[in-house]
Design a protein around this motif. Structure first.
Motif, PDB file in Angstrom:
ATOM      1  N   THR A 362     -24.225  -4.951 -14.173  1.00  0.00           N
ATOM      2  CA  THR A 362     -24.709  -6.199 -14.770  1.00  0.00           C
ATOM      3  C   THR A 362     -26.037  -6.590 -14.149  1.00  0.00           C
ATOM      4  O   THR A 362     -26.989  -6.916 -14.839  1.00  0.00           O
ATOM      5  CB  THR A 362     -23.686  -7.337 -14.530  1.00  0.00           C
ATOM      6  OG1 THR A 362     -22.394  -6.803 -14.724  1.00  0.00           O
ATOM      7  CG2 THR A 362     -23.932  -8.500 -15.460  1.00  0.00           C
ATOM      8  N   THR A 363     -26.069  -6.519 -12.819  1.00  0.00           N
ATOM      9  CA  THR A 363     -27.288  -6.960 -12.125  1.00  0.00           C
ATOM     10  C   THR A 363     -27.758  -5.924 -11.105  1.00  0.00           C
ATOM     11  O   THR A 363     -26.972  -5.433 -10.300  1.00  0.00           O
ATOM     12  CB  THR A 363     -27.022  -8.295 -11.385  1.00  0.00           C
ATOM     13  OG1 THR A 363     -26.560  -9.240 -12.338  1.00  0.00           O
ATOM     14  CG2 THR A 363     -28.285  -8.824 -10.735  1.00  0.00           C
ATOM     15  N   ILE A 364     -29.030  -5.617 -11.187  1.00  0.00           N
ATOM     16  CA  ILE A 364     -29.664  -4.737 -10.198  1.00  0.00           C
ATOM     17  C   ILE A 364     -30.647  -5.582  -9.400  1.00  0.00           C
ATOM     18  O   ILE A 364     -31.535  -6.207  -9.984  1.00  0.00           O
ATOM     19  CB  ILE A 364     -30.443  -3.588 -10.888  1.00  0.00           C
ATOM     20  CG1 ILE A 364     -29.511  -2.727 -11.754  1.00  0.00           C
ATOM     21  CG2 ILE A 364     -31.185  -2.731  -9.867  1.00  0.00           C
ATOM     22  CD1 ILE A 364     -30.242  -1.718 -12.638  1.00  0.00           C
ATOM     23  N   ALA A 365     -30.455  -5.622  -8.087  1.00  0.00           N
ATOM     24  CA  ALA A 365     -31.422  -6.353  -7.257  1.00  0.00           C
ATOM     25  C   ALA A 365     -32.436  -5.372  -6.698  1.00  0.00           C
ATOM     26  O   ALA A 365     -32.087  -4.473  -5.937  1.00  0.00           O
ATOM     27  CB  ALA A 365     -30.702  -7.065  -6.117  1.00  0.00           C
ATOM     28  N   ALA A 404     -29.461  -4.182 -18.155  1.00  0.00           N
ATOM     29  CA  ALA A 404     -28.988  -4.911 -16.973  1.00  0.00           C
ATOM     30  C   ALA A 404     -29.987  -6.003 -16.601  1.00  0.00           C
ATOM     31  O   ALA A 404     -31.156  -5.939 -16.978  1.00  0.00           O
ATOM     32  CB  ALA A 404     -28.837  -3.930 -15.807  1.00  0.00           C
ATOM     33  N   ASN A 405     -29.482  -7.004 -15.862  1.00  0.00           N
ATOM     34  CA  ASN A 405     -30.417  -7.978 -15.287  1.00  0.00           C
ATOM     35  C   ASN A 405     -31.065  -7.317 -14.091  1.00  0.00           C
ATOM     36  O   ASN A 405     -30.374  -6.777 -13.233  1.00  0.00           O
ATOM     37  CB  ASN A 405     -29.677  -9.212 -14.757  1.00  0.00           C
ATOM     38  CG  ASN A 405     -29.036  -9.988 -15.873  1.00  0.00           C
ATOM     39  OD1 ASN A 405     -29.585 -10.076 -16.971  1.00  0.00           O
ATOM     40  ND2 ASN A 405     -27.846 -10.532 -15.605  1.00  0.00           N
ATOM     41  N   ASP A 456     -24.776  -6.019  -8.517  1.00  0.00           N
ATOM     42  CA  ASP A 456     -23.835  -4.891  -8.457  1.00  0.00           C
ATOM     43  C   ASP A 456     -24.414  -3.779  -7.595  1.00  0.00           C
ATOM     44  O   ASP A 456     -23.704  -3.099  -6.880  1.00  0.00           O
ATOM     45  CB  ASP A 456     -23.602  -4.307  -9.859  1.00  0.00           C
ATOM     46  CG  ASP A 456     -23.094  -5.348 -10.819  1.00  0.00           C
ATOM     47  OD1 ASP A 456     -22.305  -6.204 -10.386  1.00  0.00           O
ATOM     48  OD2 ASP A 456     -23.513  -5.308 -11.987  1.00  0.00           O
ATOM     49  N   VAL A 457     -25.725  -3.594  -7.751  1.00  0.00           N
ATOM     50  CA  VAL A 457     -26.407  -2.506  -7.045  1.00  0.00           C
ATOM     51  C   VAL A 457     -27.718  -3.035  -6.489  1.00  0.00           C
ATOM     52  O   VAL A 457     -28.394  -3.832  -7.149  1.00  0.00           O
ATOM     53  CB  VAL A 457     -26.730  -1.348  -8.019  1.00  0.00           C
ATOM     54  CG1 VAL A 457     -27.602  -0.300  -7.350  1.00  0.00           C
ATOM     55  CG2 VAL A 457     -25.473  -0.690  -8.540  1.00  0.00           C
ATOM     56  N   VAL A 458     -28.054  -2.578  -5.290  1.00  0.00           N
ATOM     57  CA  VAL A 458     -29.349  -2.937  -4.706  1.00  0.00           C
ATOM     58  C   VAL A 458     -30.242  -1.691  -4.685  1.00  0.00           C
ATOM     59  O   VAL A 458     -29.794  -0.613  -4.293  1.00  0.00           O
ATOM     60  CB  VAL A 458     -29.186  -3.426  -3.249  1.00  0.00           C
ATOM     61  CG1 VAL A 458     -30.553  -3.706  -2.616  1.00  0.00           C
ATOM     62  CG2 VAL A 458     -28.294  -4.658  -3.188  1.00  0.00           C
ATOM     63  N   ARG A 499     -23.313  -0.947  -2.045  1.00  0.00           N
ATOM     64  CA  ARG A 499     -23.916  -0.135  -3.116  1.00  0.00           C
ATOM     65  C   ARG A 499     -25.444  -0.312  -3.068  1.00  0.00           C
ATOM     66  O   ARG A 499     -26.059  -0.866  -3.969  1.00  0.00           O
ATOM     67  CB  ARG A 499     -23.341  -0.551  -4.469  1.00  0.00           C
ATOM     68  CG  ARG A 499     -21.918   0.016  -4.683  1.00  0.00           C
ATOM     69  CD  ARG A 499     -21.192  -0.665  -5.819  1.00  0.00           C
ATOM     70  NE  ARG A 499     -21.886  -0.555  -7.100  1.00  0.00           N
ATOM     71  CZ  ARG A 499     -21.851   0.501  -7.909  1.00  0.00           C
ATOM     72  NH1 ARG A 499     -21.186   1.580  -7.556  1.00  0.00           N
ATOM     73  NH2 ARG A 499     -22.484   0.486  -9.061  1.00  0.00           N
ATOM     74  N   THR A 500     -26.009   0.165  -1.985  1.00  0.00           N
ATOM     75  CA  THR A 500     -27.453   0.022  -1.773  1.00  0.00           C
ATOM     76  C   THR A 500     -28.125   1.382  -1.763  1.00  0.00           C
ATOM     77  O   THR A 500     -27.702   2.292  -1.053  1.00  0.00           O
ATOM     78  CB  THR A 500     -27.714  -0.709  -0.432  1.00  0.00           C
ATOM     79  OG1 THR A 500     -27.236  -2.051  -0.544  1.00  0.00           O
ATOM     80  CG2 THR A 500     -29.203  -0.728  -0.086  1.00  0.00           C
TER      81      THR A 500
END
Ligand code: BGC
Length: 732
Positions: A362-365, A404-405, A456-458, A499-500
């Protein structure tokens, strides 16, 4: 009727302007037509980046330009200030270290062609690149601009690059000849090393560039070698380059690398560039003219220099109809992208976190200033005013943003240039280099950690930059750490989000304490040029299967590394003006393997999203004496298409003179579909078995037992065979 004189407009075209004649015939015709002044004009600069030219004879000036990664912005002509043009944007190719990481010489050819076509468009005849100095220390500020630590790999990339560029009617100037392996004191430092080390480590890539690549220009280095500046060093230029290797092109000084008229005249320099002061005061201008007039120097010496410069000029078609060039084309950008993609090295991927599926998150930083930073302009002479440069963040958004965001947090602030950022050169630690004050460092970190928590993931995009004490011309790094407190930050991020993925944008090795054990996936992305972000995203999301391999060892700590192990200033950065290469032949993996020191990541290392199996090694004698052919099968045993760089190392069982544990002597990059097997054949020349024997001043491939090792890195050797050389071959 008067028939005695020809009218000028019907005069026959002089031979030197006849493109159907050989270059030598054209020079023979032109040289006697030149006055002393005109000849002198060809051996020193008449602007920051030009020399020569004789209008009355229709001879244009010779125009030169930086650099190895693309045609540099137009400056001057008489100052270093930007010329303010708007039509000098160029394609930024990935720097040398990234190109070397592809282990694909075809991409070196393609790079040379792209830069050559763009140089032609910009009316340049000589491009000041590629740079091929060996990575002696991981701290070298210009490591990013070069092809890594191994002479064979650097040589293959050099040959490809030079051939590609010169096929585009542009001369490649290979640099910096020789032993310019650090930035500190580069203009003065005197380098001392034994003859074998010179011949086996620091010269072979240049030798290949000249003998195989046909490079028509060589740039002398800033430093001294055995007490004489490299731009007028008799041993390097006259004895080795010109006499032994048969170099017919021109030796060009590095900018301000000339220091003495007599040495410049006699010791092999052909074109003096960048000296401070008026052009007529250059060492090869007025003082040379006066020396010739006084009979101190024979005109023949000047003629030889002029010939060499004319050879370059005429070879580019500058006196004829030169093919039109092109700049920033879709093809050029596609090549830049391919080089960037193939150079990315997958260092770690536990649990198969990569490749990412954007539909499943959903979100990737995205965290890190390097994700939004542009690098092409940096580093000084190798900088390019890029027409287009896709950042990591832009690449990720373009690839995954619809599904994804994608959020962004700065995380840290890279250092700025020394003139702005006052640092104490002696005491500063690399990890502390940042203009941010403690409160700002903490608030950036807090926000980054929050962004990581919410994703969710960095994707942490970290690394160095082309700033002072980074991957920078003119300074070396202080140590191996990441700048701007990134180590602590990554540790904090992975603590809240396991999850980086860490993607490193650097041009040289870094250490990865204290986070490597905790981070599941790490990519070494180098600096990627115009399509850096597109390429990184393609690898992250699995559109491209990573196939890069490290062109240099990543040590666990600086003291593990050869030039630093003894901790002596005489070895690095030099003492009392001299630096001793006491580690000798043991540079890079040659040191780590011989001394059995575990690296963080070994030379030649790199993972893929698929796996490869090596079988059926055979080593048979080649047709010529002391040669061999290595043959084996390579199979893609995984489920994705991919490419493997298969490497061949040679170990000498009982060498007469001590040799490194093993040496890379061949490699092949092989693309395989899932389940596919290919038979790979790699020839070994007699040089592959030879060492340089100083007593004979020759290469000696001695009869005896050798082990041929084949595998996916210098420490992942899957196959091994014994091989017996039955005769000894000695040669140049
Ligand atoms: C660099 C060279 C470069 C030249 C011209 C020097 O400082 O060492 O690599 O080609 O400047 O810009």
């Amino acid at each position: 009727m008067f028939v005695g004189a020809l009218r000028a407009d019907v005069a026959p075209r002089p031979l030197y302007l006849d493109a159907t004649q050989s270059i030598e015939a054209r020079i023979d015709d032109l040289l006697p037509r030149l006055t002393l002044e005109e000849k002198l004009g060809f051996v020193h600069a008449n602007s920051k980046f030009s020399a020569g030219g004789v209008e009355r004879l229709g001879i244009p000036r010779l125009w030169l330009a930086d650099g190895p990664q693309g045609v540099r912005e137009e400056i001057g002509p008489d100052t270093w200030a930007s010329a303010g043009w708007t039509n000098d944007f160029a394609t930024a190719m990935p720097p040398g270290i990234g190109l070397a990481a592809t282990w694909n010489p075809e991409l070196a050819v393609a790079t040379g062609r792209v830069i050559g076509e763009e140089a032609r468009m910009r009316n340049k005849q000589v491009m000041l690149g590629p740079g091929l100095n060996i990575m002696r220390t991981p701290l070298g500020g210009r490591n990013y601009d070069y092809f890594g630590e191994d002479p064979w790999l650097a040589g293959r990339m050099t040959v490809g690059y030079v051939r590609g560029m010169q096929a585009e009617q542009v001369i490649a100037c290979i640099k910096h000849f020789a032993a310019n392996n650090q930035e500190q004191e580069r203009g003065r430092i005197n380098v001392e090393m034994d003859e074998r080390t010179l011949r086996e480590i620091y010269l072979p890539a240049f030798e290949a560039g000249v003998k195989e690549g046909g490079a028509l220009a060589v740039m002398g280095a800033y430093n001294q070698f055995r007490g004489e500046h490299c731009c007028h060093n008799d041993y390097l230029l006259n004895q080795i380059l010109k006499k032994e290797w048969g170099f017919t092109g021109a030796v060009i000084s590095d900018w301000s690398g000339t220091h003495d008229t007599r040495q410049a005249v006699l010791n092999g320099l052909d074109l003096e560039m960048g000296t401070n002061g008026a052009y007529d005061d250059f060492f090869l201008a007025k003082p040379f003219r006066e020396g010739i007039k006084a009979g101190t120097y024979p005109v023949a010496l000047l003629d030889d220099k002029v010939r060499r410069n004319l050879r370059m000029l005429i070879a580019t078609g500058a006196l004829d109809q030169r093919r039109p060039g092109s700049i920033n084309t879709a093809e050029h950008l596609a090549t830049a992208r391919r080089v960037a993609e193939e150079g990315i090295v997958l260092l770690k991927n536990t649990g198969g976190l990569l490749p990412l599926d954007p539909a499943k998150v959903t979100t990737i930083a995205v965290i890190g200033e390097n994700a939004v930073r542009k690098f092409a302009a940096g580093g000084n002479s190798a900088g390019v005013k890029a027409f287009r440069e896709i950042t990591a963040f832009e690449g990720i958004v373009a690839r995954a943003g619809a599904q994804a965001n994608v959020t962004f947090s700065t995380g840290y602030r890279q250092p700025v240039r020394r003139s702005v950022y006052q640092v104490d050169a002696a005491g500063v630690r690399g990890s502390e280099l940042s203009p941010a004050k403690p409160e700002e460092i903490e608030s950036l970190a807090v926000r980054a950690v929050r962004a990581a928590q919410e994703a969710d993931v960095v994707i942490f995009v970290g690394g160095l930059s082309h700033q002072t004490f980074g991957d920078d011309e003119g300074t070396d790094r202080r140590d191996l750490s990441l700048t701007a407190h990134q180590d602590e930050l990554i540790a904090r991020i992975v603590a809240v989000n396991p999850r980086t993925v860490v993607a490193l944008i650097t041009g040289s090795p870094v250490v990865m304490d204290p986070w490597l054990a905790k981070v599941p996936a790490v990519l070494q992305a180098w600096y990627g040029g115009s399509e850096a972000g597109t390429a990184l995203a393609a690898v992250l999301f699995g559109d491209v299967n990573p196939s890069g391999k490290l062109p240099c060892t990543f040590p666990k700590s600086l003291k593990d590394s050869p030039a630093h192990a003894a901790g002596l200033a005489r070895q690095f950065p030099g003492e009392n003006g001299t630096e001793h290469y006491d580690e000798g032949l043991l540079v890079g993996y040659r040191w780590f393997d011989t001394k059995q020191i575990e690296p963080l990541f070994p030379f030649g290392y790199g993972l893929s999203y698929t796996q490869f199996a090596y079988t059926n090694l055979k080593v048979v004698s080649g047709t010529a004496a002391a040669t061999a052919t290595v043959q084996f099968d390579l199979t893609n045993t995984g489920t994705r298409e991919g490419a493997e760089v298969a490497q061949v190392y040679v170990h000498s069982a009982h060498p007469r003179l001590a040799r490194p544990e093993k040496e890379l002597k061949g490699f092949a990059k092989v693309a395989l579909k899932p389940g596919e097997t290919k038979t790979v054949t790699i020839p070994l020349t007699s040089r592959a078995f030879a060492f340089y024997d100083p007593a004979q001043s020759a290469w000696s491939a001695e009869a005896g037992a050798y082990t041929i090792q084949v595998g996916g890195s210098s420490r992942d050797l899957r196959l091994e065979a014994n091989y017996q050389l039955t005769t000894t071959t000695v040669g140049r």
